[in-house]
Design a protein around this motif. Structure first.
Motif, short mmCIF file in Angstrom:
data_model
loop_
_atom_site.label_atom_id
_atom_site.label_comp_id
_atom_site.label_asym_id
_atom_site.label_seq_id
_atom_site.Cartn_x
_atom_site.Cartn_y
_atom_site.Cartn_z
N ILE A 256 47.86 41.94 44.74
CA ILE A 256 46.87 42.22 43.69
C ILE A 256 46.26 40.94 43.15
O ILE A 256 45.05 40.86 42.90
N ILE A 257 47.10 39.93 43.00
CA ILE A 257 46.58 38.66 42.46
C ILE A 257 45.53 38.09 43.42
O ILE A 257 44.46 37.65 43.01
N LEU B 262 42.31 40.14 43.26
CA LEU B 262 41.52 39.89 42.05
C LEU B 262 40.80 38.55 42.16
O LEU B 262 39.66 38.41 41.73
N TYR C 274 39.65 46.27 41.50
CA TYR C 274 40.95 46.91 41.30
C TYR C 274 41.65 47.16 42.63
O TYR C 274 41.02 47.11 43.70
N GLN D 254 50.72 35.22 35.02
CA GLN D 254 49.83 36.22 35.63
C GLN D 254 49.88 37.50 34.82
O GLN D 254 50.93 37.89 34.33
N ILE E 173 48.12 41.65 34.61
CA ILE E 173 47.21 42.68 35.08
C ILE E 173 47.30 43.92 34.19
O ILE E 173 48.33 44.16 33.55
N GLU F 249 43.22 47.16 36.58
CA GLU F 249 43.26 46.37 37.80
C GLU F 249 44.23 46.95 38.83
O GLU F 249 43.97 46.95 40.02
#
Lengths: 484, 90
Positions: free
Chosen positions: A279-280, A283, A289, A413, A415, A442
């Protein structure tokens, strides 16, 4: 949906355990055609028209357990023993995972609103005033609905001060979140498999038991009977489905003939770890998302209805995928059997090729019953060191997956998670507009069953009780949970 | 009321009873008439053996889940029936 435990589910489990018992006794080929008569003897009380139909239904339940595609391969002249012999020769996981029994279907009338005799024909006439299609008319001093005009919006029901409007739904159609169930011209249930996401909600909603899981239990039973080394991969939701602790459930499985038991939560830890990284990165690449990907019915939903989500879902394997890989890497010869609450896991298993069998808790319960294994009474088995993945047992519960992912983010981090907790028509409609209006989060965790896997179609304990048993805090009966 | 004056209710949590609906009975705190809760003592018990005796037949009374109230066995139990049964018992 119906209550989990009703006359039908109890009968089903009884049939299953009788079949399994006879299988391990080595007498199933001769017994199988007699089982309907043993369960419905001559003097049995019936809910259907007669004992003969009840027996025919038992026959269909056994066929579903054997994995027969009843829609296609139902031959009334063919004895069950013939079906059984065929099943013993095959070694495949059957799909589609759902099949329908047209003889059981009551061909319920179309979904409709009716006005009952409680109608007083009042002066304000809110039903008449609020009907958007002018479908309400009055005769003999009472309101009536013109079914040709009615669009079944339910407004009249909401506004009637006497509660005189009744809604008569078609349970299977109402339960299906994607509109895959439609009646044929005779009113008999018909599943459109191009649309079906195998969530199994319909199997839990038909009070006649006309939509059933097409089981793959016999694949696993054969492994257990042969000399294969069989590894049970237990899903995180198993805790709370049986009396006794997770340690005792493991021991029960070993006694039932499995050679080894591993927790799918161990794979879930890898899923969470990888999704946290993924996910990081996504993004960073400017994607708005990402969704989780561990719910197999959700994957079916993407493939069949929402293709724009194909590049929005994580590319990470599911917990079952990772754990099966780990087991097979250690020993490619073993047979891996996933034990979970889910019907669509079998579809995932077929695509993965590392999973050899899939059974659900209800079938496991029947296996325990057939083998006289009293889970609460057996010794606790050693679960080994679970500290690395213990928290991932929460994958079974809504918000648990996203929780585990967030927990594995690096320091600094952050989200925003969002949860799709159960799919129904309304949520489905909401998801369809995501390409135009991206969701305000996200990480989106998607679970097709409301509440998570603990409410899956193959469960036996109500989610409420399961949650209490899982946290070990069923206060009384004090002796129920032998937790440390 | 002292604990020993309470009537003992044993809810069978053997696998057969548990999976055949006995699990629902464990939520007795939620579904029983609150007045009853103080008059009975509840405990989960091991298989009472009743399910094996009837060989799994679907008799009205002779099937899982079982509950033992004051030493007397009752089969085919569900939350509503248990409520009624205990109301009659007091």
């Amino acid at each position: 949906m119906l209550e989990l435990n009703n006359q039908y589910t109890r009968l089903k489990r009884q049939v299953h355990s009788m079949v399994i018992k006879s299988f391990f006794a080595g007498t199933l080929e001769e017994d199988i055609d007699k089982i309907p008569f043993w369960i419905i003897p001559k003097d049995a009380a019936t809910s259907r028209c007669c004992i003969y139909k009840e027996r025919a239904m038992i026959r269909y339940r056994i066929m579903a357990l054997l994995g027969v595609n009843i829609e296609k391969d139902d031959d009334e002249m063919k004895p069950l023993s013939e079906y059984y012999k065929e099943v013993m020769k095959k070694e495949i996981l059957a799909t589609p995972v759902i099949t329908t029994i047209s003889t059981a279907c009551s061909s319920c009338p179309k979904d409709q609103y009716l006005i009952s005799d409680a109608c007083r024909g009042c002066f304000a006439r809110p039903c008449y005033v609020n009907c958007p299609k002018d479908a309400i008319f009055f005769s003999n001093g009472q309101a009536h609905i013109n079914q040709e005009l009615c669009i079944r919006c339910g407004k009249c029901m909401d506004v009637c001060p006497f509660h005189s409007v009744v809604h008569i739904p078609v349970p299977c159609e109402a339960a299906c979140p994607v509109g895959a169930i439609k009646k044929n011209e005779d009113g008999i249930v018909n599943v459109d498999y191009k649309k079906c996401i195998s969530c199994g909600k319909c199997t839990r909603s038909c009070p006649f038991g006309a939509i059933v899981e097409r089981s793959s239990l016999f694949t696993t039973l054969k492994y257990l009977q042969n000399d294969d080394k069989v590894v049970a991969m237990i899903a995180p939701s198993i805790d709370g489905q049986f009396p006794g602790t997770l340690e005792q459930i493991k021991q029960g499985l070993l006694l039932a003939g499995f050679d080894e038991v591993v927790e799918v939560s161990e794979g879930a830890a890898i899923t969470a770890e990888n999704e946290a990284k993924e996910i990081i990165e996504r993004l960073k690449d400017g994607e708005p998302y990402m969704t989780t990907s561990c719910c197999p019915s959700y994957i079916e939903l993407i493939n069949r209805h929402l293709p724009f989500l194909k590049d929005k879902k994580s590319d990470t394997l599911s917990p079952m995928g990772y754990i099966a890989q780990m087991v097979k890497e250690k020993d490619p010869e073993v047979k891996t059997v996933f034990i979970g609450p889910c019907l669509s896991k079998r579809i995932e298993a077929v695509s993965l090729k590392t999973v050899d069998g899939v059974i659900n808790y209800s079938e496991l319960a029947a296996l325990f019953m057939a083998k006289d294994i009293d889970v609460r009474e057996v010794e606790a088995a050693d679960m080994g060191d679970t500290s690395e993945f213990e928290d991932c047992r929460d994958f079974a519960v809504s918000e648990g997956v996203a929780g585990c992912v967030v927990h594995r983010l690096q320091e600094g981090q952050e989200i925003t998670p969002m949860y799709i907790n159960g799919l129904d028509l309304k949520t489905f409609r909401g998801m369809k507009i995501w390409p135009k209006k991206a969701p305000a989060a996200e990480l989106i965790e998607v679970m097709i069953c409301e509440g998570g896997c603990i409410n899956g179609p193959g469960t036996i304990v109500s989610p409420k009780l399961a949650m209490r048993l899982r946290s070990g805090n069923v206060k009384t009966p004090a002796k129920l949970t032998k937790r440390k | 009321m002292k604990k020993k004056d309470k009537i003992l209710v044993k809810i069978c949590v053997g696998t057969s009873c548990f999976v055949q609906g006995g699990a629902d009975l464990l939520l007795y705190n939620d579904f029983l008439n609150p007045e009853l809760l103080s008059k009975f003592e509840f405990e989960g018990c091991s298989c009472l053996g009743a399910c094996k005796k009837v060989g799994g037949a679907t008799g009205e009374e002779a099937s899982a889940p079982f509950v033992m109230v004051n030493g007397k066995l009752h089969g085919n139990m569900n939350p509503e029936k248990l409520n009624k049964l205990l109301m009659e018992e007091v």
